[in-house]
Design a protein around this motif. Structure first.
Motif, short mmCIF file in Angstrom:
data_model
loop_
_atom_site.label_atom_id
_atom_site.label_comp_id
_atom_site.label_asym_id
_atom_site.label_seq_id
_atom_site.Cartn_x
_atom_site.Cartn_y
_atom_site.Cartn_z
N VAL A 1 -4.40 -9.19 2.35
CA VAL A 1 -3.32 -8.64 1.52
C VAL A 1 -2.16 -9.64 1.48
O VAL A 1 -1.52 -9.84 0.45
CB VAL A 1 -2.86 -7.28 2.09
CG1 VAL A 1 -1.72 -6.70 1.27
CG2 VAL A 1 -4.03 -6.31 2.14
N THR B 1 -3.00 -1.02 3.96
CA THR B 1 -3.93 -0.88 2.83
C THR B 1 -5.36 -0.54 3.23
O THR B 1 -6.08 0.08 2.47
CB THR B 1 -3.99 -2.17 2.00
OG1 THR B 1 -4.66 -3.19 2.75
CG2 THR B 1 -2.59 -2.65 1.62
N GLU C 1 -5.69 -7.72 7.42
CA GLU C 1 -4.80 -7.53 6.26
C GLU C 1 -3.86 -8.72 6.08
O GLU C 1 -3.54 -9.10 4.96
CB GLU C 1 -4.02 -6.22 6.41
CG GLU C 1 -4.92 -5.01 6.58
CD GLU C 1 -4.36 -3.73 6.00
OE1 GLU C 1 -3.33 -3.77 5.29
OE2 GLU C 1 -4.95 -2.66 6.25
N GLY D 1 0.82 -1.20 0.00
CA GLY D 1 0.00 0.00 0.00
C GLY D 1 0.86 1.25 0.00
O GLY D 1 1.74 1.40 0.84
N GLU E 1 1.17 -2.66 -4.80
CA GLU E 1 0.01 -1.77 -4.96
C GLU E 1 -0.99 -2.38 -5.93
O GLU E 1 -0.65 -3.25 -6.72
CB GLU E 1 0.45 -0.39 -5.50
CG GLU E 1 0.36 0.77 -4.52
CD GLU E 1 -1.06 1.03 -4.04
OE1 GLU E 1 -2.02 0.57 -4.67
OE2 GLU E 1 -1.20 1.70 -3.01
N THR F 1 1.79 -4.28 6.12
CA THR F 1 0.56 -4.00 5.36
C THR F 1 -0.03 -2.68 5.82
O THR F 1 -0.17 -2.42 7.00
CB THR F 1 -0.46 -5.12 5.55
OG1 THR F 1 -0.73 -5.31 6.95
CG2 THR F 1 0.05 -6.43 4.97
N ASN G 1 -7.49 -2.94 3.54
CA ASN G 1 -8.26 -4.02 2.94
C ASN G 1 -7.87 -5.36 3.57
O ASN G 1 -6.90 -5.44 4.32
CB ASN G 1 -8.02 -4.06 1.43
CG ASN G 1 -9.20 -4.64 0.67
OD1 ASN G 1 -10.05 -5.34 1.23
ND2 ASN G 1 -9.27 -4.35 -0.62
N GLY H 1 1.44 4.42 3.77
CA GLY H 1 2.46 3.60 3.13
C GLY H 1 3.67 4.41 2.71
O GLY H 1 4.81 3.94 2.83
#
Length: 408
Positions: A264, A259, A288, A203, A226, A257, A261, A208
């Motif tokens: 990952v 992100t 993540e 990320g 990414e 991580t 989300n 990040g």
């Protein structure tokens, strides 16, 4: 309680802007008579924010947004501010959600959230309270993503200010704060030297970027993964190696991580990692890194081989080190952002709460930006607190910027 009071006092030294806002609130009482339910990290810096809001006249109930970041001594000391605190370090998931419900029992007029869990519960399990809530604030990227999705589906029933999206928050908190505190947590947990290591940053948003910059500054070789081609190109032009998580998993020494989300780092990535690879999450929730996949791969698990560090031994003898159970490493293995960083974020949050109180009944449900004047005021106050001055536009410059009649 004495230790908690000392923590809060120490944090307040580095938070002159929020302290000044608290003094202003004490005089003006912009929150007089309002009930506020907050779901935030229960730390010394948060205590300074709670004190400012309490000085403004609010009645406050506070729950933790992450049980591993709660500082129990601070939670106890907050009682001196006449604030109800529902938080203990290390509680299980059921107790975590019970604490949020207990904070909501105040029947809030305004809510403060850090990850959208409190707002989610309001809209799913405590809908009887929705008509009372006039607005809220959200302080994380993860939370704002969830709120925007709720808005797109017509589910969000009151206005929420995206404190996370201010220029000062993204620059100071997300980039510099997350960058420093994440690496602080990793080094405290593992005592590893980052110089010469390959650090994989998943990320390349504001957080990040900060992590990558700090790792590079400590001598690490940084790889960025990414899904956004523009961000990936930005990372490449800044000198970072850019690749997918598949090939990165085979060469990384430390994985971070960032992100917002889930999944990952998945089972197929864990299966090819080096012996001794370190896994850390600096995104908001513990989704993540696929910890369930790690549990399935591990034939032995050694808990607490170092503080906030669990060692998973795979069938072929390789060892993977999971930090902070996959939760926020900077707040679990370290103390989170320095107080000087939170001074800006919490100052913007305090002023946004006062703005919401003034605008009650005038804002439509949905995600709202922080008014630009609040962002500018916070930056100006911080510069003044640091003894810095900036230029102002002359009358000619103002006229030039606001006219189309001048040629080249």
């Amino acid at each position: 309680m004495e230790l908690g009071e000392r923590r809060i006092s120490w944090a307040a030294r580095a938070m002159p802007v929020l302290t000044a806002i608290g003094a202003r609130f004490d005089e003006d009482k912009p929150l007089d008579g309002l009930r506020i339910a907050a779901c935030l990290h229960v730390t010394a810096e948060t205590a300074v924010l709670m004190g400012a809001l309490r000085a403004g006249g609010a009645r406050i109930a506070l729950a933790a947004s992450n049980p591993l970041s709660t500082q129990d001594d601070v939670a106890e000391a907050l009682g001196a501010y006449d604030i109800s605190v529902f938080a203990r370090a290390g509680v299980d998931r059921g107790t975590y959600y019970r604490h949020i419900h207990e904070a909501l029992d105040i029947s809030p007029d305004i809510v403060l959230d850090d990850g959208c869990d409190l707002v989610n519960i309001l809209h799913t399990e405590r809908t009887d309270l929705l008509s009372q809530v006039s607005g809220g604030t959200e302080a994380t990227t993860t939370g704002v993503i969830r709120l925007r999705q709720m808005t797109s589906e017509g589910a969000l029933k009151f206005p929420v200010v995206a404190v996370n999206d201010t220029r000062t928050k993204r620059m100071f908190d997300n980039r510099y704060g997350t960058g420093q505190s994440t690496l602080d947590g990793i080094m405290r947990a593992t005592n590893t030297m980052l110089a010469g290591k390959t650090v994989v940053v998943a990320g390349f948003g504001y957080c990040g970027r900060g992590v990558a910059e700090r790792a590079k500054g400590l001598g690490a070789r940084v790889v960025v993964t990414e899904i956004d081609p523009v961000k990936a190109l930005d990372a490449a032009l800044q000198g970072y190696a850019v690749m997918g998580m598949g090939p990165a998993a085979e060469i990384g020494d430390v994985f971070i991580t960032v992100t917002g989300n889930r999944d990952v780092i998945r089972g197929e990535h864990l299966a090819v990692m080096k012996d001794g690879a370190i896994l850390a999450n600096a995104g908001h929730f513990d989704v993540e890194i696929d910890v369930r996949a790690l549990d399935e791969l591990g034939v032995e698990v050694h808990r607490g081989v170092r503080p906030s560090t669990d060692e998973y031994v795979l069938a072929d003898g390789r060892r993977l080190l999971l930090l902070a159970e996959g939760r926020l490493v900077n707040l679990t293995a370290a103390e989170g952002h320095p107080a000087a960083v939170m001074d800006l974020s919490f100052s913007a949050q305090a002023l946004a709460v006062a703005w919401l109180a003034r605008e009650r009944g005038t804002l439509v449900p949905g995600v709202h930006d922080v008014p630009g004047e609040i962002d500018v005021e916070v930056a100006r106050l911080k510069l003044a607190a640091n003894g810095m001055e900036i230029d102002t536009l002359t009358a000619d410059q103002e006229e030039y910027l606001h006219s189309w009649r001048y040629g080249s």
